[in-house]
Design an enzyme around this catalytic site. Structure first.
Site, PDB file in Angstrom:
ATOM      1  N   HIS A 154      -8.871  11.253   0.132  1.00 53.94           N
ATOM      2  CA  HIS A 154      -8.040  10.050   0.213  1.00 53.94           C
ATOM      3  C   HIS A 154      -6.818  10.326   1.096  1.00 53.94           C
ATOM      4  O   HIS A 154      -5.834   9.597   1.086  1.00 53.94           O
ATOM      5  CB  HIS A 154      -7.614   9.632  -1.193  1.00 53.94           C
ATOM      6  N   LYS A 214      -4.326  10.756   4.375  1.00 54.46           N
ATOM      7  CA  LYS A 214      -3.993  10.069   5.620  1.00 54.46           C
ATOM      8  C   LYS A 214      -3.063  11.014   6.375  1.00 54.46           C
ATOM      9  O   LYS A 214      -1.853  11.036   6.148  1.00 54.46           O
ATOM     10  CB  LYS A 214      -3.292   8.735   5.388  1.00 54.46           C
ATOM     11  N   LYS A 255       3.149   4.440  -0.969  1.00 58.12           N
ATOM     12  CA  LYS A 255       3.291   5.298  -2.137  1.00 58.12           C
ATOM     13  C   LYS A 255       4.593   6.078  -1.958  1.00 58.12           C
ATOM     14  O   LYS A 255       4.740   6.846  -1.016  1.00 58.12           O
ATOM     15  CB  LYS A 255       2.119   6.274  -2.266  1.00 58.12           C
ATOM     16  N   HIS A 301       0.803  -1.218   0.000  1.00 57.19           N
ATOM     17  CA  HIS A 301       0.000   0.000   0.000  1.00 57.19           C
ATOM     18  C   HIS A 301       0.841   1.275   0.000  1.00 57.19           C
ATOM     19  O   HIS A 301       0.301   2.375  -0.119  1.00 57.19           O
ATOM     20  CB  HIS A 301      -0.929  -0.015   1.226  1.00 57.19           C
TER      21      HIS A 301
END
Length: 564
Positions: free
Chosen positions: A460, A462, A217, A215
């Site tokens: 989106h 975090k 990036k 997950h």
């Protein structure tokens, strides 16, 4: 935390990729969700499209032919309870004559236009969003800098490679693609499809056992005179970068200058940020020449930053202290922002796991810089400290009934998603299950509605904002504040779990995901006092506040559920 959490997340992503017949056709390399399995999810990587000479020509033709009506929005979300079918094999063309891959060249070997360093000390920007006024935002083209990027190391959970290749000069840029491939057969398939393409190499982070989600990036963009390190919350898909005007993300960037006279850094002399970045790429299985290339750049300007990661798998001993939530606590201590006093956490997430008071205390204590998740005091404090893998501290954690006063979680209500610009059809990558939320152990009182300051956008992001105070000289206290931004959502899969190893009976950290992010302390003035008032505005100029603070509590409203 439910073991099925990541499988449900993958199912959510698969469902979000459903495409209605009324939408414009996707690129030919797109694999619809109806042909994928959530238990063996494969991103639409389009590896067969990577013939660079032909691709650049086709890229220009596509740009000329494309109209504004082309659908690049998140496809409609379906709530069909049936799981998608098995993934079909990616179709691959074959060049007439193979070309041997001789590895990545040095970034100084060719002549490229190299702009001055834009972000030498690091910066956080929000992703551009179509239809909204530009303000402290950035487009994917501005991140990649196609005119000068020489080598691009890219990792993501979701891919749209045809769209991505429209953003980069594919005939002159070399690529390392860090991709999820749990099964050996899938890795070999991807390798076969790229074996004759000299400009592309693949990296497959280990995904043994229960590890199910790559997950993280991360972008490592090599230019002639500098290295750009990018940590976004966005995947490599157009809607995450604002091209449909329905979704927002955040991006951290820093430009590191090349060392002079062919010098290189020694690993033991790197900043903590550099050390953890190298540790992470080591764990991913990155090729040696890429790692050697990283050491040709000066990490000095990262000394005020922390690099945080979660490495999928089981970790014993010192390795278990360095990643996941213990790694977060370790970085907090290394930056000198640990505390034993209460802190306030505001956490904006696009995916929420099966929360309970125990997990919240784990994150809370890690954010205080403590050495375990059960309330062990931070190093450098006035109390004796407890080892993460040793005896649990007897010092009590923050009481569960008081957690609501210190911890707030921002996630959109069902009403907010329905009223958004894209509506519920664009909510497929925002994940929470009703069975978790309705559980008696879920801390519903901490939930706040995520409402973007750019009206109508879904999130989106975090981002974790932390505020508190710590002891200074003597018994005096001073305020502290820092923020995390990256790929990790609020779930045990993302931050790890402390368990007992059956074979050795020793404590170990297990994590189902690969994640990465940065910790950014807020600046102090020369007197050691935080620059600005110790409320959420302290983050305004450095990190930004993309959503409404303090946010409305849910009251009688319900959160958005991706599949009921």
């Amino acid at each position: 935390m439910a073991d099925s959490e990541d499988e449900d997340l993958k199912l959510a992503i698969a469902l979000s990729l459903e495409q209605s017949q009324s939408n414009a056709a996707r690129p030919t390399n797109f694999i619809p969700a109806s042909q994928t399995s959530p238990h063996d999810f494969r991103e639409a990587s389009g590896l067969s499209q990577l013939d660079r000479k032909a691709m650049e020509k086709e890229r220009l033709a596509r740009i000329a032919a494309r109209t504004c009506q082309r659908s690049i929005s998140p496809p409609e979300l379906t709530r069909n309870s049936e799981r998608p079918n098995k993934t079909r094999r990616l179709n691959c063309g074959h060049p007439s004559s193979p070309v041997k891959n001789n590895g990545l060249p040095d970034t100084q070997s060719d002549t490229y236009t190299s702009a001055p360093l834009q972000y030498p000390a690091g910066i956080v920007k929000r992703t551009w969003a179509l239809g909204h006024e530009r303000s402290n935002d950035i487009k994917i083209e501005e991140v990649l800098q196609s005119d000068s990027v020489r080598i691009a190391v890219l990792s993501a959970f979701q891919w749209d490679t045809e769209w991505l290749l429209d953003k980069i000069n594919a005939s002159r840029t070399k690529f390392v693609l860090v991709m999820q491939a749990k099964e050996e057969a899938q890795r070999q398939e991807y390798l076969r499809e790229t074996q004759n393409w000299p400009h592309v190499r693949l990296c497959f982070p280990p995904m043994l056992g229960q590890v199910s989600c790559m997950h993280s990036k991360l972008m490592l963009l090599f230019h002639a005179e500098y290295l750009r390190v990018v940590v976004p919350s966005a995947n490599l898909v157009p809607y995450d970068w604002g091209e449909t005007g329905v979704m927002e993300n955040s991006v951290f960037l820093i430009d590191l200058p090349r060392l002079s006279d062919n010098q290189r850094m020694v690993r033991g002399e790197l900043t903590p940020f550099g050390e953890e970045l190298m540790y992470f790429v080591d764990a991913m299985g990155m090729q040696e020449d890429v790692k050697e290339g990283l050491l040709k750049f000066d990490f000095e300007k990262t000394k005020h930053l922390g690099f945080v990661h979660t490495i999928g798998g089981a970790h014993l001993g010192e390795k278990g202290k360095r990643t996941g939530f213990p790694g977060l606590g370790r970085v907090v201590r290394s930056l000198g922002v640990q505390t034993e006093d209460p802190i306030h956490i505001d956490f904006a997430a696009s995916s929420i796991g099966s929360l309970n008071d125990g997990f919240l205390r784990t994150i809370y204590n890690a954010a205080k810089g403590q050495e375990d998740g059960s309330g062990a005091p931070s190093s450098g404090g006035k109390r004796s400290k407890s080892d993460f893998f040793g005896k649990t501290s007897t010092i009590k954690s923050q009481p569960a009934e008081e957690m609501k006063d210190y911890f707030r979680v921002y996630f959109p209500t069902d009403e907010t998603v329905h009223r958004s610009t894209g509506g519920p059809n664009n909510g497929g990558t925002i994940c929470l299950q009703s069975k978790w939320y309705d559980a008696a152990t879920f801390p519903r009182e901490i939930m706040r509605d995520y409402q973007s300051k750019r009206r109508g956008l879904l999130s989106h992001n975090k981002i974790m904002y932390v505020r508190g105070q710590q002891y200074g000289e003597g018994d005096a206290k001073r305020p502290i504040a820092w923020a995390y931004m990256g790929s990790a959502n609020l779930s045990e899969s993302a931050w790890g779990k402390k368990v007992t190893d059956r074979a050795t009976k020793q404590a170990k950290l297990t994590a189902r995901n690969w994640e990465c992010g940065v910790v950014i302390p807020m600046p102090m003035d020369t007197s050691g006092v935080l620059a600005g008032a110790l409320d959420m505005n302290v983050f305004k100029d450095i990190i930004g506040l993309p959503f409404e603070i303090p946010g409305q509590d849910y009251g009688e409203k319900r959160p958005w559920f991706f599949m009921g």
